[in-house]
Design a protein around this motif. Structure first.
Motif, mmCIF file in Angstrom:
data_model
loop_
_atom_site.group_PDB
_atom_site.id
_atom_site.type_symbol
_atom_site.label_atom_id
_atom_site.label_comp_id
_atom_site.label_asym_id
_atom_site.label_seq_id
_atom_site.Cartn_x
_atom_site.Cartn_y
_atom_site.Cartn_z
ATOM 1 N N GLN A 127 0.971 -1.155 -0.040
ATOM 2 C CA GLN A 127 -0.110 -0.087 0.019
ATOM 3 C C GLN A 127 0.774 1.288 -0.083
ATOM 4 O O GLN A 127 0.667 2.167 -0.797
ATOM 5 C CB GLN A 127 -0.962 0.055 1.176
ATOM 6 N N GLN A 131 1.040 4.011 -2.879
ATOM 7 C CA GLN A 131 0.811 5.322 -2.434
ATOM 8 C C GLN A 131 1.801 6.304 -3.104
ATOM 9 O O GLN A 131 1.725 7.357 -3.666
ATOM 10 C CB GLN A 131 0.555 5.477 -1.161
ATOM 11 N N ASP A 135 1.479 9.327 -5.713
ATOM 12 C CA ASP A 135 1.956 10.655 -5.313
ATOM 13 C C ASP A 135 3.119 11.009 -6.406
ATOM 14 O O ASP A 135 2.989 12.259 -6.905
ATOM 15 C CB ASP A 135 2.674 10.777 -4.165
#
Length: 174
Positions: A127, A131, A135
């Motif tokens: 995860q 992420q 980003d």
């Protein structure tokens, strides 16, 4: 412990503070962390309804002691995965900390629980990786948008300058 266990991983955290066997740990943790927000210490919790009425504040929970307990719990969650139950640091020598370490140890020793812990750790790593990639993609897209916007503004400024110069030339020709 056979395997180091991070108490901040959700499945371990739930085993520490969400099980019926560890109800005293939950009460102690909540009193240590929420002391500034509580009119009186929590003396009982029910996992289905954690917002029970609280009794009068007693001298037992003096401000300095509660701050020590809060620091002890925060330190536990930061450092406990590196501890050995047989050689705990001095600040861990309370009934609550020994019970918390016992829970971590049980999690470490039970293969099924440890595999669930490992799977959760891997999921959380994935995860975080996803992420980070999202980003990066957002940042790249935003940089591209800003570059296009700057180029458009530069083009509009250049066109405005061309029009201004054309107008000056027309004035000279007239």
């Amino acid at each position: 412990m056979r395997h180091p266990i991070d108490p901040r991983v959700d499945c371990v955290f739930k085993a520490l503070l969400g099980s019926e066997d560890n109800r005293p740990l939950l009460i102690h943790f909540l009193n240590a962390v929420l002391v500034d927000d509580l009119p009186a210490p929590i003396t009982e919790v029910e996992t289905l309804n954690p917002y029970n009425e609280r009794e009068a504040f007693s001298d037992k929970f003096a401000s300095a002691q509660v701050e020590i307990e809060r620091e002890r719990w925060l330190k536990f969650f930061k450092e406990a995965e590196r501890f050995n139950e047989a050689t705990l640091p001095d600040w861990m020598h309370t009934a609550e900390m020994r019970q918390a370490m016992s829970t971590l140890n049980a999690f470490s020793e039970k293969e099924r629980a440890y595999h669930a812990y490992q799977a959760r750790q891997e999921f959380l790593r994935q995860q975080r990786g996803i992420q980070r990639e999202l980003d990066k993609a957002r940042a790249a897209k935003e940089a591209e948008r800003r570059a296009k916007e700057a180029a458009l503004q530069a083009k509009e400024a250049a066109l405005a300058e061309v029009e201004r110069l054309k107008a000056l030339l027309k004035q000279k020709d007239v």
